[in-house]
Every structure is written in structure tokens, then in C-alpha cells.
Motif scaffolding. Structure first.
Motif, PDB file in Angstrom:
ATOM      1  N   UNK A 186      30.347   5.514   9.305  1.00  0.00           N
ATOM      2  CA  UNK A 186      30.153   4.318  10.130  1.00  0.00           C
ATOM      3  C   UNK A 186      29.727   3.174   9.227  1.00  0.00           C
ATOM      4  N   UNK A 187      29.907   1.936   9.665  1.00  0.00           N
ATOM      5  CA  UNK A 187      29.563   0.787   8.823  1.00  0.00           C
ATOM      6  C   UNK A 187      28.099   0.827   8.376  1.00  0.00           C
ATOM      7  N   UNK A 188      27.875   0.386   7.160  1.00  0.00           N
ATOM      8  CA  UNK A 188      26.549   0.377   6.555  1.00  0.00           C
ATOM      9  C   UNK A 188      25.709  -0.746   7.134  1.00  0.00           C
ATOM     10  N   UNK A 189      24.471  -0.434   7.465  1.00  0.00           N
ATOM     11  CA  UNK A 189      23.534  -1.425   7.995  1.00  0.00           C
ATOM     12  C   UNK A 189      22.952  -2.214   6.820  1.00  0.00           C
ATOM     13  N   UNK A 190      23.283  -3.483   6.718  1.00  0.00           N
ATOM     14  CA  UNK A 190      22.846  -4.310   5.599  1.00  0.00           C
ATOM     15  C   UNK A 190      21.448  -4.893   5.789  1.00  0.00           C
ATOM     16  N   UNK A 191      20.787  -4.535   6.879  1.00  0.00           N
ATOM     17  CA  UNK A 191      19.447  -5.052   7.123  1.00  0.00           C
ATOM     18  C   UNK A 191      18.463  -4.389   6.167  1.00  0.00           C
ATOM     19  N   UNK A 192      17.613  -5.212   5.582  1.00  0.00           N
ATOM     20  CA  UNK A 192      16.604  -4.688   4.667  1.00  0.00           C
ATOM     21  C   UNK A 192      15.579  -3.855   5.436  1.00  0.00           C
ATOM     22  N   UNK A 193      15.131  -2.764   4.829  1.00  0.00           N
ATOM     23  CA  UNK A 193      14.116  -1.959   5.506  1.00  0.00           C
ATOM     24  C   UNK A 193      12.788  -2.718   5.578  1.00  0.00           C
ATOM     25  N   UNK A 194      11.988  -2.405   6.580  1.00  0.00           N
ATOM     26  CA  UNK A 194      10.677  -3.029   6.752  1.00  0.00           C
ATOM     27  C   UNK A 194       9.769  -2.608   5.603  1.00  0.00           C
ATOM     28  N   UNK A 195       9.024  -3.552   5.066  1.00  0.00           N
ATOM     29  CA  UNK A 195       8.055  -3.273   4.012  1.00  0.00           C
ATOM     30  C   UNK A 195       6.680  -3.613   4.562  1.00  0.00           C
ATOM     31  N   UNK A 196       5.827  -2.614   4.640  1.00  0.00           N
ATOM     32  CA  UNK A 196       4.460  -2.795   5.110  1.00  0.00           C
ATOM     33  C   UNK A 196       3.626  -3.268   3.918  1.00  0.00           C
ATOM     34  N   UNK A 197       3.386  -4.573   3.835  1.00  0.00           N
ATOM     35  CA  UNK A 197       2.703  -5.151   2.680  1.00  0.00           C
ATOM     36  C   UNK A 197       1.269  -4.652   2.534  1.00  0.00           C
ATOM     37  N   UNK A 198       0.595  -4.435   3.646  1.00  0.00           N
ATOM     38  CA  UNK A 198      -0.778  -3.923   3.576  1.00  0.00           C
ATOM     39  C   UNK A 198      -0.792  -2.518   2.987  1.00  0.00           C
ATOM     40  N   UNK A 199       0.158  -1.710   3.407  1.00  0.00           N
ATOM     41  CA  UNK A 199       0.258  -0.340   2.867  1.00  0.00           C
ATOM     42  C   UNK A 199       0.592  -0.386   1.371  1.00  0.00           C
ATOM     43  N   UNK A 200       1.475  -1.294   0.977  1.00  0.00           N
ATOM     44  CA  UNK A 200       1.812  -1.456  -0.444  1.00  0.00           C
ATOM     45  C   UNK A 200       0.572  -1.862  -1.238  1.00  0.00           C
ATOM     46  N   UNK A 201      -0.212  -2.793  -0.694  1.00  0.00           N
ATOM     47  CA  UNK A 201      -1.427  -3.249  -1.374  1.00  0.00           C
ATOM     48  C   UNK A 201      -2.401  -2.094  -1.553  1.00  0.00           C
ATOM     49  N   UNK A 202      -2.560  -1.272  -0.502  1.00  0.00           N
ATOM     50  CA  UNK A 202      -3.476  -0.132  -0.582  1.00  0.00           C
ATOM     51  C   UNK A 202      -2.991   0.905  -1.595  1.00  0.00           C
ATOM     52  N   UNK A 203      -1.674   1.143  -1.631  1.00  0.00           N
ATOM     53  CA  UNK A 203      -1.119   2.087  -2.608  1.00  0.00           C
ATOM     54  C   UNK A 203      -1.335   1.570  -4.024  1.00  0.00           C
ATOM     55  N   UNK A 204      -1.137   0.269  -4.220  1.00  0.00           N
ATOM     56  CA  UNK A 204      -1.344  -0.320  -5.536  1.00  0.00           C
ATOM     57  C   UNK A 204      -2.813  -0.192  -5.945  1.00  0.00           C
ATOM     58  N   UNK A 205      -3.713  -0.509  -5.017  1.00  0.00           N
ATOM     59  CA  UNK A 205      -5.143  -0.426  -5.294  1.00  0.00           C
ATOM     60  C   UNK A 205      -5.538   1.011  -5.666  1.00  0.00           C
ATOM     61  N   UNK A 206      -5.035   1.960  -4.905  1.00  0.00           N
ATOM     62  CA  UNK A 206      -5.333   3.376  -5.177  1.00  0.00           C
ATOM     63  C   UNK A 206      -4.780   3.797  -6.543  1.00  0.00           C
ATOM     64  N   UNK A 207      -3.568   3.355  -6.866  1.00  0.00           N
ATOM     65  CA  UNK A 207      -2.961   3.692  -8.155  1.00  0.00           C
ATOM     66  C   UNK A 207      -3.752   3.081  -9.308  1.00  0.00           C
ATOM     67  N   UNK A 208      -4.220   1.846  -9.137  1.00  0.00           N
ATOM     68  CA  UNK A 208      -5.018   1.200 -10.176  1.00  0.00           C
ATOM     69  C   UNK A 208      -6.354   1.919 -10.372  1.00  0.00           C
ATOM     70  N   UNK A 209      -6.984   2.322  -9.268  1.00  0.00           N
ATOM     71  CA  UNK A 209      -8.241   3.057  -9.370  1.00  0.00           C
ATOM     72  C   UNK A 209      -8.031   4.382 -10.091  1.00  0.00           C
ATOM     73  N   UNK A 210      -6.935   5.069  -9.754  1.00  0.00           N
ATOM     74  CA  UNK A 210      -6.613   6.340 -10.398  1.00  0.00           C
ATOM     75  C   UNK A 210      -6.363   6.130 -11.892  1.00  0.00           C
ATOM     76  N   UNK A 211      -5.643   5.078 -12.240  1.00  0.00           N
ATOM     77  CA  UNK A 211      -5.353   4.793 -13.656  1.00  0.00           C
ATOM     78  C   UNK A 211      -6.635   4.471 -14.416  1.00  0.00           C
ATOM     79  N   UNK A 212      -7.521   3.707 -13.797  1.00  0.00           N
ATOM     80  CA  UNK A 212      -8.802   3.383 -14.435  1.00  0.00           C
ATOM     81  C   UNK A 212      -9.631   4.638 -14.642  1.00  0.00           C
ATOM     82  N   UNK A 213      -9.641   5.512 -13.634  1.00  0.00           N
ATOM     83  CA  UNK A 213     -10.397   6.756 -13.737  1.00  0.00           C
ATOM     84  C   UNK A 213      -9.836   7.634 -14.860  1.00  0.00           C
ATOM     85  N   UNK A 214      -8.514   7.729 -14.931  1.00  0.00           N
ATOM     86  CA  UNK A 214      -7.891   8.538 -15.970  1.00  0.00           C
ATOM     87  C   UNK A 214      -8.118   7.949 -17.355  1.00  0.00           C
TER      88      UNK A 214
END
Length: 183
Positions: free
Chosen positions: A80-108
Motif C-alpha cells: 500500500x502507499x507509503x505514509x509520508x507523515x513524520x512520526x510524532x516526536x515527544x520532545x519531553x521524553x527525548x529531553x529526559x532520555x538525553x539527561x539520563x544518558x548524560x548522567x550515565x556518561x558522567x557516572x561512567x
């Protein structure tokens, strides 16, 4: 409606990337990538692949330089035809993932001694699995009370008299870990 886009390929000069096609390709370094062609940018020679994420409803978007593709293993047009709509990006969730990754990197990074030998780092890595440890210059500080100085043997453990029991426990664990590491 799917759109055909010509790309400069890695070896043969021309591959056809069709938006919406399910592709499996191998990069020049041997990594296999599979997903749906989301876009191709002719100016930058970048192929955008939409990969299935780790769980339902999640997708990963991967940018691949077309010149780094070793071969296309398969390419199938969608039913069937491809849906060209961009997927939803939850910016708050992205920010939290980034924050968690930075904390993990600092700890390591805090667990890596500066100017210490591989042997000293191996001892630290073994100790930190059983007790909280930090580096203070080249000394390993265990439980905020016992200092293990170079050359990191039980004889080089020191603490005040108030923490003598903790020091003896650290010595025992250190002796065991040095034996286990063959030191």
C-alpha cells in the motif's frame, strides 16, 4: 504514491531508492541495516531509513551516507502507499532520555582513574561491583572512609580508627579481587 529517487551508489554508480520500499542493505563495514526507505537527499547523498524500534509504536530514524553502502541485499515495494507523515516526536521524553544518558556518561567517566595503570583500573572496577568507590587522584576511596593507595594491595589500605572494621572488610575484598585478577 511512492517516489523513485536515483542515488549515487558505492560501487556501481546508480541505485534506485524508492520511498516506502522495505530494504535490507549491508554497509561497507559489514553492518546489516533493514527498514523502510523514508527519504533520500541527493545533495548530501544521505539515505534516511526508518527502522522498527525496540517496542511497538517506536521507530528509529537512521541516516546513512549512500557511499558507505556496500550492497543492497533486498528491496521490496510496499503493498500500500507509503505514509509520508513524520512520526510524532515527544520532545519531553527525548529531553529526559538525553539527561539520563548524560548522567550515565558522567557516572561512567567518574569511574575511570586519571593517570592510573590498567591494573589499578581493574582493581577499582572489581571493588566498585561490591562497594561504593570513587577515585581521588590516584587513590581509591571506598565507602568514603577507606583509602587504597598505590600499589593497591591490602597493605596500602588506610582509614581512621573509627572505620577499622570497614578497612578490614576492604582488605579482605581487595585480597580476593587481586587473587581473582591474578595480581
Amino acid at each position: 504514491m511512492a517516489t523513485a529517487v536515483a542515488a549515487v551508489g558505492p560501487r556501481d554508480g546508480a541505485n534506485t531508492w524508492t520511498v516506502g520500499n522495505d530494504v535490507v542493505l549491508r554497509t561497507q563495514n559489514g553492518e546489516e541495516v533493514s527498514g523502510c526507505v523514508f527519504a533520500f537527499d541527493r545533495q548530501t547523498n544521505l539515505l534516511v531509513i526508518k527502522e522498527n524500534g525496540s517496542h511497538s509504536g517506536v521507530s528509529n530514524i537512521r541516516l546513512i551516507k549512500a557511499s558507505s553502502i556496500g550492497e543492497v541485499l533486498s528491496s521490496k515495494q510496499p503493498e500500500k502507499p507509503f505514509d509520508l507523515e513524520l512520526p510524532h516526536v515527544d520532545l519531553e521524553r527525548c529531553r529526559k532520555r538525553e539527561e539520563k544518558a548524560l548522567q550515565q556518561a558522567e557516572m561512567e567517566s567518574a569511574r575511570v582513574g586519571t593517570g592510573v595503570t590498567k591494573e589499578a583500573q581493574a582493581i577499582f572496577d572489581a571493588l566498585v561491583k561490591t562497594m561504593p568507590c570513587v577515585w581521588r587522584n590516584k587513590a581509591i576511596v571506598v565507602l568514603d572512609s577507606v583509602f587504597v593507595e598505590e600499589p593497591y594491595t591490602p597493605d596500602n589500605c588506610r582509614s581512621d580508627n573509627e572505620h577499622a572494621a570497614t578497612r578490614e572488610r576492604v582488605k579482605m575484598v581487595l585480597r580476593h579481587e587481586r587473587d581473582r585478577l591474578g595480581l
